[in-house]
Design a protein around this motif. Structure first.
Motif, PDB file in Angstrom:
ATOM      1  N   VAL A   1       0.850  -1.188   0.000  1.00 23.20           N
ATOM      2  CA  VAL A   1       0.000   0.000   0.000  1.00 23.20           C
ATOM      3  C   VAL A   1       0.888   1.241   0.000  1.00 23.20           C
ATOM      4  N   GLY A   2       0.659   2.141  -0.948  1.00 21.58           N
ATOM      5  CA  GLY A   2       1.409   3.386  -1.007  1.00 21.58           C
ATOM      6  C   GLY A   2       2.731   3.228  -1.727  1.00 21.58           C
ATOM      7  N   HIS A   3       3.456   4.316  -1.843  1.00 16.64           N
ATOM      8  CA  HIS A   3       4.732   4.295  -2.563  1.00 16.64           C
ATOM      9  C   HIS A   3       5.675   3.264  -1.968  1.00 16.64           C
ATOM     10  N   CYS A   4       6.305   2.512  -2.829  1.00 22.06           N
ATOM     11  CA  CYS A   4       7.214   1.456  -2.368  1.00 22.06           C
ATOM     12  C   CYS A   4       8.541   2.010  -1.888  1.00 22.06           C
ATOM     13  N   PHE A   5       9.198   2.793  -2.700  1.00 20.73           N
ATOM     14  CA  PHE A   5      10.515   3.325  -2.383  1.00 20.73           C
ATOM     15  C   PHE A   5      10.353   4.834  -2.296  1.00 20.73           C
ATOM     16  N   PHE A   6      10.415   5.365  -1.075  1.00 14.54           N
ATOM     17  CA  PHE A   6       9.926   6.708  -0.802  1.00 14.54           C
ATOM     18  C   PHE A   6      11.004   7.590  -0.190  1.00 14.54           C
ATOM     19  N   LEU A   7      11.300   8.702  -0.856  1.00 12.42           N
ATOM     20  CA  LEU A   7      12.183   9.736  -0.307  1.00 12.42           C
ATOM     21  C   LEU A   7      11.267  10.813   0.260  1.00 12.42           C
ATOM     22  N   GLU A   8      11.269  10.975   1.563  1.00 11.93           N
ATOM     23  CA  GLU A   8      10.209  11.731   2.223  1.00 11.93           C
ATOM     24  C   GLU A   8      10.265  13.241   2.025  1.00 11.93           C
ATOM     25  N   ASP A   9      11.420  13.872   2.157  1.00 10.77           N
ATOM     26  CA  ASP A   9      11.478  15.335   2.074  1.00 10.77           C
ATOM     27  C   ASP A   9      11.827  15.861   0.690  1.00 10.77           C
ATOM     28  N   GLY A  10      12.488  15.081  -0.106  1.00 14.61           N
ATOM     29  CA  GLY A  10      12.947  15.544  -1.414  1.00 14.61           C
ATOM     30  C   GLY A  10      14.320  16.185  -1.353  1.00 14.61           C
ATOM     31  N   ALA A  11      14.839  16.392  -0.164  1.00 19.22           N
ATOM     32  CA  ALA A  11      16.178  16.972  -0.017  1.00 19.22           C
ATOM     33  C   ALA A  11      17.231  15.883   0.156  1.00 19.22           C
ATOM     34  N   GLU A  12      16.809  14.637   0.325  1.00 19.53           N
ATOM     35  CA  GLU A  12      17.737  13.526   0.466  1.00 19.53           C
ATOM     36  C   GLU A  12      18.571  13.417  -0.810  1.00 19.53           C
ATOM     37  N   HIS A  13      19.840  13.023  -0.675  1.00 22.39           N
ATOM     38  CA  HIS A  13      20.705  12.937  -1.853  1.00 22.39           C
ATOM     39  C   HIS A  13      21.722  11.805  -1.701  1.00 22.39           C
ATOM     40  N   GLY A  14      22.244  11.372  -2.848  1.00 17.49           N
ATOM     41  CA  GLY A  14      23.262  10.338  -2.861  1.00 17.49           C
ATOM     42  C   GLY A  14      22.738   8.942  -2.585  1.00 17.49           C
ATOM     43  N   ASN A  15      21.426   8.779  -2.482  1.00 20.83           N
ATOM     44  CA  ASN A  15      20.844   7.459  -2.245  1.00 20.83           C
ATOM     45  C   ASN A  15      20.785   6.701  -3.561  1.00 20.83           C
ATOM     46  N   GLN A  16      20.955   5.387  -3.475  1.00 22.32           N
ATOM     47  CA  GLN A  16      20.927   4.556  -4.675  1.00 22.32           C
ATOM     48  C   GLN A  16      19.849   3.491  -4.541  1.00 22.32           C
ATOM     49  N   PHE A  17      18.959   3.452  -5.517  1.00 21.29           N
ATOM     50  CA  PHE A  17      17.908   2.449  -5.606  1.00 21.29           C
ATOM     51  C   PHE A  17      18.216   1.629  -6.855  1.00 21.29           C
ATOM     52  N   VAL A  18      18.747   0.421  -6.671  1.00 19.43           N
ATOM     53  CA  VAL A  18      19.305  -0.336  -7.782  1.00 19.43           C
ATOM     54  C   VAL A  18      18.644  -1.713  -7.884  1.00 19.43           C
ATOM     55  N   HIS A  19      18.135  -2.033  -9.049  1.00 20.76           N
ATOM     56  CA  HIS A  19      17.599  -3.363  -9.383  1.00 20.76           C
ATOM     57  C   HIS A  19      16.578  -3.866  -8.379  1.00 20.76           C
ATOM     58  N   ASN A  20      15.594  -3.038  -8.059  1.00 18.85           N
ATOM     59  CA  ASN A  20      14.501  -3.455  -7.195  1.00 18.85           C
ATOM     60  C   ASN A  20      13.298  -3.808  -8.056  1.00 18.85           C
TER      61      ASN A  20
END
Length: 186
Positions: free
Chosen positions: A115-134
């Motif tokens: 239910v809801g967004h699966c991979f979620f960056l909450e504020d939009g200011a987050e950086h350098g995160n990697q979401f790979v092959h999900n």
């Protein structure tokens, strides 16, 4: 027999994913009934979280902020921290939430019936995160809110992606009414 090949540069082969793992974190069976109150795991402040090969079942608390199946909350620099090779299924409030956290790696995970967004960056200011092959399959709207195809957030946040994060998805599959996967809000 299953049809599947690459035709005109379009890969028509189906994705296969295993939802079970040897390590299981799950809420009790009654969490599957209203008000859909599952468990949650949260790293906060100076804590460090390294998750690999874990199955999360009946996790997250429907319509409750900060109660997601797995959540990095205001960690800041999460260099070296990760969730990988894990499965999240039958969740009630998103899947992996990254809030005020940078340089996290989310890799080779599978989500199903969430239910809801699966991979979620909450504020939009987050950086350098990697979401790979999900792999995200069957993402649904909240049970107690009208479904807006462009917004699976619990309370109508405006959703945008931050270009300072990298998302490389293997595949996504959902119902025709729902968008998928990596979103941020400001």
């Amino acid at each position: 027999m299953h049809f599947g090949k690459i035709t005109f540069d379009v890969d028509e082969r189906g994705e296969v994913a295993m939802l079970t793992r040897n390590i299981v974190l799950q809420a009790s069976a009654d969490a599957a009934e209203p008000p859909f109150f599952g468990g949650h795991v949260m790293a906060m402040g100076a804590s460090k979280m390294f998750v690999e090969g874990v199955e999360f079942n009946r996790m997250g608390q429907n319509m409750t902020l900060a109660r997601y199946p797995i959540h990095w909350h205001l960690v800041g620099d999460a260099q070296g921290q990760y969730i990988k090779n894990s499965a999240l299924h039958d969740t009630y409030n998103r899947c992996v939430t990254v809030h005020g956290t940078n340089f996290l790696r989310v890799e080779n995970n599978v989500t199903y019936n969430t239910v809801g967004h699966c991979f979620f960056l909450e504020d939009g200011a987050e950086h350098g995160n990697q979401f790979v092959h999900n792999l995200a399959i069957q993402i649904k709207c909240h049970t107690s809110k009208a479904c807006a195809p462009t917004n699976l957030a619990a309370n109508g946040e405006n959703m945008e992606s931050n270009p300072l994060n990298r998302a490389t998805y293997r595949a996504a599959s959902m119902s025709a009414r729902t968008p998928c996967c990596l979103r941020t809000t400001r």
